[in-house]
Design an enzyme around this catalytic site. Sequence first.
Site, PDB file in Angstrom:
ATOM      1  N   TYR A  24    -105.632   2.256  75.966  1.00 52.25           N
ATOM      2  CA  TYR A  24    -105.039   2.771  77.215  1.00 52.25           C
ATOM      3  C   TYR A  24    -104.959   1.642  78.255  1.00 52.25           C
ATOM      4  O   TYR A  24    -104.000   1.549  79.017  1.00 52.25           O
ATOM      5  CB  TYR A  24    -105.862   3.926  77.793  1.00 52.25           C
ATOM      6  CG  TYR A  24    -105.852   5.222  77.015  1.00 52.25           C
ATOM      7  CD1 TYR A  24    -105.217   5.328  75.782  1.00 52.25           C
ATOM      8  CD2 TYR A  24    -106.487   6.364  77.528  1.00 52.25           C
ATOM      9  CE1 TYR A  24    -105.226   6.521  75.071  1.00 52.25           C
ATOM     10  CE2 TYR A  24    -106.486   7.561  76.833  1.00 52.25           C
ATOM     11  CZ  TYR A  24    -105.870   7.633  75.604  1.00 52.25           C
ATOM     12  OH  TYR A  24    -105.882   8.821  74.915  1.00 52.25           O
ATOM     13  N   GLU A 112    -104.859   3.870  65.999  1.00 52.74           N
ATOM     14  CA  GLU A 112    -105.247   3.317  64.702  1.00 52.74           C
ATOM     15  C   GLU A 112    -104.199   3.652  63.650  1.00 52.74           C
ATOM     16  O   GLU A 112    -103.615   4.729  63.661  1.00 52.74           O
ATOM     17  CB  GLU A 112    -106.588   3.910  64.250  1.00 52.74           C
ATOM     18  CG  GLU A 112    -107.742   3.518  65.148  1.00 52.74           C
ATOM     19  CD  GLU A 112    -109.028   4.224  64.744  1.00 52.74           C
ATOM     20  OE1 GLU A 112    -109.402   4.174  63.567  1.00 52.74           O
ATOM     21  OE2 GLU A 112    -109.640   4.846  65.636  1.00 52.74           O
TER      22      GLU A 112
HETATM   23  N1  DCP Z   1    -110.098   7.758  74.013  1.00 59.42           N
HETATM   24  C1  DCP Z   1    -110.323   8.861  74.826  1.00 59.42           C
HETATM   25  N2  DCP Z   1    -111.439   9.629  74.646  1.00 59.42           N
HETATM   26  C2  DCP Z   1    -112.312   9.351  73.654  1.00 59.42           C
HETATM   27  C3  DCP Z   1    -112.083   8.230  72.806  1.00 59.42           C
HETATM   28  C4  DCP Z   1    -110.959   7.451  73.013  1.00 59.42           C
HETATM   29  O1  DCP Z   1    -109.534   9.129  75.731  1.00 59.42           O
HETATM   30  N3  DCP Z   1    -113.387  10.116  73.473  1.00 59.42           N
HETATM   31  C5  DCP Z   1    -108.887   6.949  74.222  1.00 59.42           C
HETATM   32  C6  DCP Z   1    -109.091   5.730  75.089  1.00 59.42           C
HETATM   33  C7  DCP Z   1    -108.877   4.560  74.184  1.00 59.42           C
HETATM   34  C8  DCP Z   1    -108.124   5.124  72.998  1.00 59.42           C
HETATM   35  O2  DCP Z   1    -108.399   6.511  72.973  1.00 59.42           O
HETATM   36  O3  DCP Z   1    -108.143   3.533  74.834  1.00 59.42           O
HETATM   37  C9  DCP Z   1    -108.497   4.477  71.676  1.00 59.42           C
HETATM   38  O4  DCP Z   1    -109.883   4.647  71.387  1.00 59.42           O
HETATM   39  P1  DCP Z   1    -110.778   3.477  70.809  1.00 59.42           P
HETATM   40  O5  DCP Z   1    -112.096   4.070  70.444  1.00 59.42           O
HETATM   41  O6  DCP Z   1    -110.035   2.700  69.767  1.00 59.42           O
HETATM   42  O7  DCP Z   1    -111.051   2.539  72.067  1.00 59.42           O
HETATM   43  P2  DCP Z   1    -110.203   1.367  72.687  1.00 59.42           P
HETATM   44  O8  DCP Z   1    -108.960   1.103  71.930  1.00 59.42           O
HETATM   45  O9  DCP Z   1    -110.026   1.669  74.139  1.00 59.42           O
HETATM   46  O10 DCP Z   1    -111.182   0.135  72.621  1.00 59.42           O
HETATM   47  P3  DCP Z   1    -111.509  -0.823  71.386  1.00 59.42           P
HETATM   48  O11 DCP Z   1    -111.016  -2.178  71.802  1.00 59.42           O
HETATM   49  O12 DCP Z   1    -113.001  -0.800  71.286  1.00 59.42           O
HETATM   50  O13 DCP Z   1    -110.833  -0.280  70.163  1.00 59.42           O
END
Ligand code: DCP
Length: 355
Positions: A24, A112
């Site tokens: 995000y 993913e």
């Molecule tokens: N997300 C969310 N609530 C959650 C888990 C994730 O809103 N409980 C959202 C925010 C993240 C996105 O989904 O940006 C993808 O989740 P990731 O776990 O892959 O986290 P990120 O991509 O943000 O970080 P990373 O660099 O660790 O993959």
Amino acid sequence: MRSWKNREVAGGRVIVHLDLDCFYAQVEALRNPDLKSKPFGVQQKSLVVTCNYEARKFGIGKLMSVREAKEKCPQLVLVKGEDLTPYREMSYKVTELLEEFCPLVERLGLDENFLDITELVGKRLRNDNSQIRVCGHVYNEQGINYRDPRHIQLILGSQVAQEFRDSLKSRLGLTGCAGIAPSKLLAKLVSGTFKPDQQTLLLPEKIRELLRGLENVGKVPGIGHRTTQRLESLGIRNLRDLQDFPMDLLEKEFGSSTARKLRNLSLGKDNSQIIPWRPPQSFSDEDSFPKCSSEAEAKEKLRELLPNLLSRISKDGRRPHTLRLTIRRFSRENGNRRESRQCPIPSHLIPKFGK
Ligand code: DCP
Ligand code: MG
């Protein structure tokens, strides 16, 4: 780098798992480049759902409360992230880009994707006699055996994964991490070994080590929260415990099919296939009405049908561009006659769709 002449093709699969970095937050930084150099988080209600890597240096983590995050980094910038539309749109662009390389792409959540690139690698093995070299890291720095066809196949997989990541960067401006391994399970487990914007190749000899290194069974995709609790009540905390636990006792607790699945997961055995994902190309709704003969009645019926349709379009997240209306007129002589008209949705209305 080695030149490679042995054209023997190994039998196993090559799977890539791609997980975008701070998803995000990357989308927000593309919308507002000023954010890029600052520590910032994406806020939903009172939580920071994710933050850029600049903010992570201050110890801010995913799903941390805004209060705690501000304590750790008072200059943290917060961006509202309740409207998921821009994230969904970017998510589909990523999958579509990957599908240009390979038809076997499976989405998992918004950021993913799994890809089965066995065919792609096979083609390169047959057609390309060029130099091969590992791209990115090799898990636990395992040495490479250039005479082992399985190693060669997976190394070529690392080159393909690098090309995916290069394209994501140059065409969409996004970075992500990749894991390259013989199965979905292992590719996902290895992909986050080095973050952000890196990739890791898992060679067969290190599978056991990777699994045994996981401190918590809950980290294994396919073992959910409730199963983790039940396993913990049996004294099983990590995969080493699960591998060594007597099979008859595991069957007693979970039944034979789940017990076998758990044991296989603990050993890294995962034959699950990529399930290619295709979005529906259109959304429709219809009904039949015994009495509907005036324009006013037709409008009334359309108003009744629309909420359901709009809610499905909204959940999907993409913006529709064309509207088609079909009517069937009942006639005793000719049976049902269909007639359709379509038009582009006026651009000023499009932002009202897709949430
Ligand atoms: N997300 C969310 N609530 C959650 C888990 C994730 O809103 N409980 C959202 C925010 C993240 C996105 O989904 O940006 C993808 O989740 P990731 O776990 O892959 O986290 P990120 O991509 O943000 O970080 P990373 O660099 O660790 O993959
Ligand atoms: Mg991510």
